[in-house]
Design an enzyme around this catalytic site. Structure first.
Site, PDB file in Angstrom:
ATOM      1  N   TYR A   1     -48.134 -30.437  22.482  1.00  9.02           N
ATOM      2  CA  TYR A   1     -47.596 -29.179  23.020  1.00  9.02           C
ATOM      3  C   TYR A   1     -46.095 -29.192  22.791  1.00  9.02           C
ATOM      4  O   TYR A   1     -45.623 -29.725  21.788  1.00  9.02           O
ATOM      5  CB  TYR A   1     -47.990 -29.032  24.505  1.00  9.02           C
ATOM      6  CG  TYR A   1     -47.882 -27.602  24.974  1.00  9.02           C
ATOM      7  CD1 TYR A   1     -48.554 -26.586  24.300  1.00  9.02           C
ATOM      8  CD2 TYR A   1     -47.100 -27.266  26.068  1.00  9.02           C
ATOM      9  CE1 TYR A   1     -48.446 -25.268  24.713  1.00  9.02           C
ATOM     10  CE2 TYR A   1     -46.998 -25.955  26.491  1.00  9.02           C
ATOM     11  CZ  TYR A   1     -47.660 -24.945  25.805  1.00  9.02           C
ATOM     12  OH  TYR A   1     -47.560 -23.648  26.213  1.00  9.02           O
TER      13      TYR A   1
ATOM     14  N   ARG B   1     -44.102 -13.401  21.699  1.00  7.74           N
ATOM     15  CA  ARG B   1     -42.912 -14.083  22.204  1.00  7.74           C
ATOM     16  C   ARG B   1     -43.219 -15.577  22.311  1.00  7.74           C
ATOM     17  O   ARG B   1     -43.384 -16.131  23.381  1.00  7.74           O
ATOM     18  CB  ARG B   1     -42.528 -13.525  23.590  1.00  7.74           C
ATOM     19  CG  ARG B   1     -41.161 -13.966  24.080  1.00  7.74           C
ATOM     20  CD  ARG B   1     -41.067 -13.870  25.588  1.00  7.74           C
ATOM     21  NE  ARG B   1     -42.002 -14.761  26.257  1.00  7.74           N
ATOM     22  CZ  ARG B   1     -41.769 -16.058  26.490  1.00  7.74           C
ATOM     23  NH1 ARG B   1     -40.650 -16.631  26.078  1.00  7.74           N
ATOM     24  NH2 ARG B   1     -42.671 -16.794  27.129  1.00  7.74           N
TER      25      ARG B   1
ATOM     26  N   LYS C   1     -52.039 -25.364  24.974  1.00  8.57           N
ATOM     27  CA  LYS C   1     -52.146 -25.319  26.429  1.00  8.57           C
ATOM     28  C   LYS C   1     -53.515 -25.801  26.889  1.00  8.57           C
ATOM     29  O   LYS C   1     -53.641 -26.460  27.930  1.00  8.57           O
ATOM     30  CB  LYS C   1     -51.867 -23.900  26.940  1.00  8.57           C
ATOM     31  CG  LYS C   1     -51.768 -23.772  28.462  1.00  8.57           C
ATOM     32  CD  LYS C   1     -50.721 -24.677  29.072  1.00  8.57           C
ATOM     33  CE  LYS C   1     -49.295 -24.349  28.681  1.00  8.57           C
ATOM     34  NZ  LYS C   1     -48.703 -23.206  29.350  1.00  8.57           N
TER      35      LYS C   1
ATOM     36  N   GLU D   1     -50.360 -16.103  27.980  1.00  6.42           N
ATOM     37  CA  GLU D   1     -49.254 -16.889  27.438  1.00  6.42           C
ATOM     38  C   GLU D   1     -48.437 -16.082  26.432  1.00  6.42           C
ATOM     39  O   GLU D   1     -48.986 -15.479  25.501  1.00  6.42           O
ATOM     40  CB  GLU D   1     -49.781 -18.147  26.727  1.00  6.42           C
ATOM     41  CG  GLU D   1     -49.998 -19.337  27.637  1.00  6.42           C
ATOM     42  CD  GLU D   1     -48.717 -20.022  28.060  1.00  6.42           C
ATOM     43  OE1 GLU D   1     -47.647 -19.704  27.520  1.00  6.42           O
ATOM     44  OE2 GLU D   1     -48.787 -20.886  28.941  1.00  6.42           O
ATOM     45  N   ASP D   2     -47.119 -16.093  26.629  1.00  6.16           N
ATOM     46  CA  ASP D   2     -46.149 -15.630  25.635  1.00  6.16           C
ATOM     47  C   ASP D   2     -46.390 -14.213  25.136  1.00  6.16           C
ATOM     48  O   ASP D   2     -46.237 -13.908  23.947  1.00  6.16           O
ATOM     49  CB  ASP D   2     -46.108 -16.609  24.453  1.00  6.16           C
ATOM     50  CG  ASP D   2     -45.431 -17.915  24.838  1.00  6.16           C
ATOM     51  OD1 ASP D   2     -44.932 -18.004  25.975  1.00  6.16           O
ATOM     52  OD2 ASP D   2     -45.400 -18.841  24.022  1.00  6.16           O
TER      53      ASP D   2
END
Length: 386
Positions: free
Chosen positions: A232, A285, A303, A374-375
């Site tokens: 990660y 992002r 993740k 996420e993101d």
């Protein structure tokens, strides 16, 4: 890395009137209040409530604090994102709520395949929840021969038990010597020692994850501090940048607008029926790297590896990238880009696609599934929750 304040609060969380001050309500979805920590740890990791009648809450860091030694908790707590909180509506009702308690597993869960367990005559596992976690496979328990040899949940290399070899017709697909799983872990460590850069180690670990799941997670759990930075952050950023030339790439689901109206059929292709956590991104992002589109798949797959390091069975985890294009012109023009080389889908069509995905996840895996976003770009994150 020290354990963040939100994780400390969560470790023994109990309240009767209102949640701790480090939580704030962001919106309400289907009469269920949603909360997010006032913390800088993975602010995009906002998880929708699983609902239900129990007055309980689930905090990612609780899983960490109950399954790993204290020296490892800070590392995992930061990487899992202690901002990710899921609360039942009863638990946050200031007028009616009784005391809410953290509902978390009490011990690490096994990473072995239930198909292997069945072949060996195993009747249970260390956890009641885990005992059904991989009986989940939609077909892997019927694979034999070359197909079984290519399945990382079945093939554990030389550590594959004799009963599994016989049942699966693997005797000629594997070396004849049988060893303990720890020998396969030592084999992987020896291979890592031959790598000269962190990125080379990352690629080797990805390969191990794709060919021998049991050895990968056993290795990861034995050296959390040393290996998490390789699977990660920070190394996953380099992997995302090189995603077009990364071989093999980790397995996950790529959802596009072409799947609209077909989400149920797409999710049925995933081999596990026991998914509890779906990690979803649209790649807009990614870390501090910006819009990487489909090359952001490294974030949900990475993740999921972090969740696995915390002891969750791999069958519980599903990484998803919603490929709605990219506004990164360099990627659009790159022949190695694996995603749709077009401008991003915007407006109602984007949000409708996300809603359809969430509803399909709930239908396929029931409402127990926890959606970990996420993101996403900030302008989309909260509207997606609403």
């Amino acid at each position: 890395m020290s354990q963040p304040a939100s994780a400390k609060h969560a470790a023994g969380l109990r309240w009767a009137q209102k949640p701790p001050k480090h939580l704030k309500q962001c919106c309400t979805l289907r009469q269920t209040p949603l909360w997010v920590c006032n913390s800088s740890f993975v602010p995009a990791a906002i998880v929708r409530s699983t609902g239900g009648s129990n007055s309980t809450m689930t905090v990612d860091s609780d899983i960490v604090s109950t399954t790993l030694p204290a020296c490892r908790r800070g590392v995992l707590a930061g990487m899992l994102g202690t901002a990710a909180v899921s609360l039942s509506s009863e638990a946050v009702n200031a007028a009616q709520a009784p005391a809410a308690t953290a509902d978390v597993p009490q011990q690490p869960l096994p990473v072995t395949s239930a198909c292997n367990d069945a072949a060996e005559g195993c009747s249970g596992t260390a956890s009641g929840a885990a005992s059904t976690s991989s009986s989940s496979s939609n077909g892997s328990c019927s694979l034999t021969g070359a197909a079984a040899a290519r399945d990382p949940t079945i093939n554990s290399g030389c550590a594959t038990p004799a009963a599994v070899r016989q049942q699966r017709g693997l005797s000629c697909f594997l070396p004849s010597r049988q060893v303990d799983l720890q020998v396969e872990v030592l084999r992987a460590k020896a291979a890592l020692a031959q790598c000269s850069t962190d990125f080379e180690k990352h690629r080797l670990l990805v390969t191990l994850r794709e060919i021998n799941q049991a050895a990968f997670f056993s290795l990861l759990q034995q050296d959390v501090e040393g290996l998490l930075p390789l699977v990660y952050t920070p190394t996953i950023g380099d992997a995302c940048l090189a995603w077009g030339s990364l071989t093999p790439r980790p397995t996950g689901l790529y959802i596009t607008e072409a799947n609209r109206g077909q989400m149920q059929q797409v999710l049925r292709q995933w081999p596990s029926d026991e998914v509890h956590i779906a990690v979803v991104t649209d790649g807009e992002r990614i870390l501090g790297l910006g819009d990487l589109g489909a090359h952001g798949m490294g974030i949900p797959t990475g993740k999921c590896n972090v969740y696995g390091a915390a002891g969750l069975p791999p069958a519980w985890l599903l990484p998803i990238t919603v490929d709605v294009g990219t506004n990164n012109t360099q990627l659009q023009q790159d022949p190695l880009y694996v995603g749709l080389p077009q401008q991003r889908l915007r407006g109602p069509a984007y949000f409708d696609l996300m809603m359809e995905l969430v509803e399909a996840l709930q239908s396929r895996f029931q409402r127990r599934v926890l959606v970990h976003w996420e993101d996403l770009a900030a302008k989309n994150a909260f509207p997606v929750l609403k």
